[in-house]
Scaffold this active site. Sequence first.
Site, PDB file in Angstrom:
ATOM      1  N   PHE A 128       0.864  -1.184   0.000  1.00  0.00           N
ATOM      2  CA  PHE A 128       0.000   0.000   0.000  1.00  0.00           C
ATOM      3  C   PHE A 128       0.897   1.229   0.000  1.00  0.00           C
ATOM      4  CE2 PHE A 128      -2.796   3.284   1.601  1.00  0.00           C
ATOM      5  CZ  PHE A 128      -3.999   2.992   0.983  1.00  0.00           C
ATOM      6  N   THR A 131       2.986   6.604   2.115  1.00  0.00           N
ATOM      7  CA  THR A 131       4.017   7.529   2.588  1.00  0.00           C
ATOM      8  C   THR A 131       4.898   8.025   1.443  1.00  0.00           C
ATOM      9  OG1 THR A 131       4.044   6.384   4.713  1.00  0.00           O
ATOM     10  CG2 THR A 131       5.909   7.814   4.214  1.00  0.00           C
ATOM     11  N   GLU A 132       5.228   9.321   1.500  1.00  0.00           N
ATOM     12  CA  GLU A 132       6.107   9.950   0.527  1.00  0.00           C
ATOM     13  C   GLU A 132       7.189  10.731   1.265  1.00  0.00           C
ATOM     14  OE1 GLU A 132       3.903  12.346  -2.191  1.00  0.00           O
ATOM     15  OE2 GLU A 132       2.544  10.741  -2.780  1.00  0.00           O
ATOM     16  N   GLY A 136       4.347  12.092   5.401  1.00  0.00           N
ATOM     17  CA  GLY A 136       4.367  10.985   6.336  1.00  0.00           C
ATOM     18  C   GLY A 136       3.138  11.057   7.221  1.00  0.00           C
ATOM     19  N   SER A 137       3.304  11.611   8.413  1.00  0.00           N
ATOM     20  CA  SER A 137       2.142  11.816   9.290  1.00  0.00           C
ATOM     21  C   SER A 137       1.123  12.736   8.631  1.00  0.00           C
ATOM     22  CB  SER A 137       2.600  12.415  10.630  1.00  0.00           C
ATOM     23  OG  SER A 137       3.446  11.516  11.322  1.00  0.00           O
ATOM     24  N   ILE A 162       7.627   1.250   1.694  1.00  0.00           N
ATOM     25  CA  ILE A 162       6.469   0.432   1.328  1.00  0.00           C
ATOM     26  C   ILE A 162       6.776  -1.052   1.551  1.00  0.00           C
ATOM     27  CG2 ILE A 162       4.746  -0.031  -0.429  1.00  0.00           C
ATOM     28  CD1 ILE A 162       4.981   2.934   0.583  1.00  0.00           C
ATOM     29  N   ILE A 344      19.374  -6.845  31.061  1.00  0.00           N
ATOM     30  CA  ILE A 344      19.483  -8.084  31.838  1.00  0.00           C
ATOM     31  C   ILE A 344      20.486  -9.036  31.195  1.00  0.00           C
ATOM     32  CG2 ILE A 344      18.226 -10.178  32.489  1.00  0.00           C
ATOM     33  CD1 ILE A 344      15.769  -8.351  32.976  1.00  0.00           C
ATOM     34  N   GLU A 370       2.770   3.231  11.175  1.00  0.00           N
ATOM     35  CA  GLU A 370       1.307   3.158  11.347  1.00  0.00           C
ATOM     36  C   GLU A 370       0.801   4.314  12.200  1.00  0.00           C
ATOM     37  OE1 GLU A 370      -1.620   0.419   9.731  1.00  0.00           O
ATOM     38  OE2 GLU A 370       0.540   0.195   9.777  1.00  0.00           O
ATOM     39  N   GLU A 374       3.236  10.236  18.716  1.00  0.00           N
ATOM     40  CA  GLU A 374       2.728  11.598  18.882  1.00  0.00           C
ATOM     41  C   GLU A 374       1.366  11.755  18.203  1.00  0.00           C
ATOM     42  OE1 GLU A 374       6.859  11.388  19.789  1.00  0.00           O
ATOM     43  OE2 GLU A 374       5.821  10.813  17.949  1.00  0.00           O
TER      44      GLU A 374
END
Length: 387
Positions: A128, A131-132, A136-137, A162, A344, A370, A374
Site C-alpha cells: 500500500f 508515505t512519501e 508521512g504523518s 512500502i 538483563i 502506522e 505523537e
Amino acid sequence: MTMELDTYALSDDELALAEAVRDFADRVVAPVSYEADRTKTLPMDVVAQMGEMGLFGIPFPEEHGGQGGDYFALCLAIEALARVDQSIAITLEAGVSLGAMPIFRFGTDEQKAELLPSLLAGEALAGFGLTEPEAGSDAGATRTTARLEGDEWVINGSKQFITNSGTSITKFVTVTAVTGEKDGHKEISTILVPNGTPGFTVEAPYDKVGWNASDTHPLTFSDVRVPASNLVGERGRGFGNFLHILDEGRIAIAALAAGAAEGCLEAAVDYAKQRTVFGEPLATRQAIQFLLARMQLRVHNARLAWHHAARLRDAGKPFKTESAIAKLTASDAAMDNARDATQIFGGNGFMNEYPVARHYRDSKILEIGEGTNEVQLLVIARSLGIA
C-alpha cells in the site's frame, strides 16, 4: 517461560489458533530468524507455510477464499509470530491490513474476484503506497498525481517505506494519488498498479536499523499508465478510506508490539534463571526481579489494550480512540521491554545472535510506523475535545 493465554478470556477456537501459531513460530520461524535478519532476506518458504496455514485469509469470508474469522483472530496470529520475529509478523500484518484489506473493503466485485483468492492464500502479496518523502504523518500532503487520459490513469510521483512491495510474489501496490481538486482541497484517490507496469520502478531495498527480513522499498512512478478501472473505491475517497484502514492497522501493530514485549520478557526470565552471578542465579537479585515484574506488567497492559480495541472493532462499535490507545501502550511496552531485556542480558544482549538484540533494533519502528506515537496522543486528545 511462556505466559498463559487462557487467562485473557479466549474462546476455545481462539486459544487453539494462538497455540498453533506459537508452535509454528517456535518450530519454523525462530530457527531461521537470525540468518534472515543477518542476510536481510525474507524467507519465502516461511511465508508459503503461513499461507498454507491460512493465516493471510483469517479475517476474510470463505466466499473469497478466506478462513471466515475476525480481526481479533488475525491479531492473535500476529502477536504469536512477533514473539520470535517481528519481520515475519509485519509481513503478515501488512499483507492483510495494507495488501488485501483495501481490496476487500473498497474494491469492485471484479477486483475482489481477481485479486483476493491469491492474496488470501498467501500465494501473492501486495503493498500500500501512502508515505512519501514529504508526506508521512501529514498524508494529506501527497504529491503523487494521477490524471485521467481517456480510459487510463497516468501516474507520476514516488512513495517510500512500502512493505511487501518487492518480493518475488508481490502482485501489485495500491497507491494514493492526487486526482484533482475539490472545494480548494486535494482530491485523493487510490489506484491499483500491477508490478511490472512500464514506468513503475521498485527501487533497491532500504538499509534499515531493524525489521531487516521484512521487504521494504521506495517506489517510483514515471508516466505509469493503468486502466481507469484500476481505481479502488470511489474517486476522491482515497484519504478517508486510508484512515479507516489505518485505524484497523493500529490494532494489529499493537498486537505485534505486545508479542514483541512478551518475547523479550520470556527471553529475559529464562536468561535470568540460567545466568549465574557471584554463585547465584541472576533471577535471585531483587533489582532483576523488579525489572522482570515491570516487564510482565507492560505485556499484560499491552495485551488488554489491543484485545479491547479488537473486540470493539469486531462488534461494529467505534474503536478509533481505543486503537490509538492500544498502539501507544503496546509500542511503548515493546521498546521498554527490549531495553530492559537487553540490560538483563548484559554484554550478550549487544550480540545479534540473541533475540533480545533483534527486538531492541526492531521495536523502535513500532513507535513510528502506522502513525507515530505523537499522532496517537493527538487522536486521544481529540477524543477528549481538547485538540
